[in-house]
Design an enzyme around this catalytic site. Structure first.
Site, PDB file in Angstrom:
ATOM      1  N   LYS A 182       0.838  -1.205   0.000  1.00 41.19           N
ATOM      2  CA  LYS A 182       0.000   0.000   0.000  1.00 41.19           C
ATOM      3  C   LYS A 182       0.870   1.251   0.000  1.00 41.19           C
ATOM      4  O   LYS A 182       0.558   2.240  -0.663  1.00 41.19           O
ATOM      5  CB  LYS A 182      -0.918   0.014   1.224  1.00 41.19           C
ATOM      6  CG  LYS A 182      -2.114  -0.900   1.115  1.00 41.19           C
ATOM      7  CD  LYS A 182      -3.074  -0.691   2.275  1.00 41.19           C
ATOM      8  CE  LYS A 182      -4.260  -1.640   2.176  1.00 41.19           C
ATOM      9  NZ  LYS A 182      -5.228  -1.429   3.262  1.00 41.19           N
TER      10      LYS A 182
ATOM     11  N   ASP B  33      -8.922   1.578   3.773  1.00 42.07           N
ATOM     12  CA  ASP B  33      -9.350   0.202   3.925  1.00 42.07           C
ATOM     13  C   ASP B  33      -9.883  -0.223   2.578  1.00 42.07           C
ATOM     14  O   ASP B  33     -10.680   0.494   1.956  1.00 42.07           O
ATOM     15  CB  ASP B  33     -10.402   0.003   5.018  1.00 42.07           C
ATOM     16  CG  ASP B  33     -10.448  -1.459   5.451  1.00 42.07           C
ATOM     17  OD1 ASP B  33      -9.360  -2.034   5.693  1.00 42.07           O
ATOM     18  OD2 ASP B  33     -11.527  -2.042   5.533  1.00 42.07           O
TER      19      ASP B  33
ATOM     20  N   LYS C 299      -0.804   1.283 -12.825  1.00 45.19           N
ATOM     21  CA  LYS C 299      -1.810   0.830 -11.866  1.00 45.19           C
ATOM     22  C   LYS C 299      -2.479   2.027 -11.195  1.00 45.19           C
ATOM     23  O   LYS C 299      -3.703   2.058 -11.021  1.00 45.19           O
ATOM     24  CB  LYS C 299      -1.157  -0.082 -10.830  1.00 45.19           C
ATOM     25  CG  LYS C 299      -2.108  -0.574  -9.746  1.00 45.19           C
ATOM     26  CD  LYS C 299      -1.374  -1.449  -8.734  1.00 45.19           C
ATOM     27  CE  LYS C 299      -2.275  -1.772  -7.552  1.00 45.19           C
ATOM     28  NZ  LYS C 299      -1.604  -2.588  -6.533  1.00 45.19           N
TER      29      LYS C 299
END
Length: 201
Positions: free
Chosen positions: A13, A70, A176
């Protein structure tokens, strides 16, 4: 360069946020940089609840603005699983490989057209004494029957993005970032981010 704290211990992340925020002049710091021993228990039942919980907990602990993410994978044929349990789908230890194996086993025999799925991300940005804001992003795709690509993390090797003609794990970080669920959420957050961080300084 302005610094922004991301409430995560996840290096995958962290790389995603780096690719998304560095072009805008932000240096990304994670809990590994500022509070290595802290791990907020994700007790929420939705991505939004967990993102808010993490952002507010760390923001109040460090007395500064914090972004928490999240996110996870929702597979239609599995009723939205693994959802909020994406990171620990195969058990207590976080194992990308074991999680992928479990998904592939559960989808065995399911035809391609019914293997629709999406990555969903909720970002929460929290500051002590201020209202927490949330931003949502998704990326639609299909779950393949085997892994392709070496980049990314999590379920990226089995997540096929039709508009790109390849899996997320076959994309470079900037590619991405342009289409991902996290990138889509972060683009919504950008205007607020500059305002919030500027008032913090």
């Amino acid at each position: 360069m302005k610094k922004v704290i991301i409430a995560t211990q996840n290096l995958g992340k962290a790389k995603d946020f780096e690719a998304l925020l560095r072009p805008f002049g932000y240096e990304v710091l994670t809990l590994r940089d500022v509070a290595e021993d802290v791990d907020v228990e994700e007790t929420g039942t939705t991505f939004e609840e967990n993102a808010i919980l993490k952002a507010e907990t760390i923001a109040n602990m460090l007395n500064t603005t914090v972004i928490a993410d999240d996110s996870g994978l929702e597979i239609d044929a599995l009723g939205g699983e693994p959802g909020v349990y994406s990171a620990r789908y195969a058990g207590g230890e976080k194992s990308d490989s074991a999680n992928i194996d479990k998904v592939l086993a559960k989808l065995e025999g399911i035809p391609e057209e019914k293997r629709t799925a999406r990555f969903r991300c909720v970002l929460a940005i929290a500051s002590p004494g201020k209202e927490t804001k949330t931003f949502h992003g998704t990326c639609e795709g299909y779950i393949l029957e085997e892994r392709f690509g070496e980049n990314g993390f999590g379920y990226d090797p089995i997540f096929w993005v039709p508009t790109e003609g390849r899996t997320m794990a076959e994309m470079k970080p900037h590619e991405k970032a342009a289409i991902s669920h996290r990138g889509n959420a972060l683009r919504k957050l950008q205007i607020s981010l500059s305002k919030i961080l500027d008032t913090d300084e």
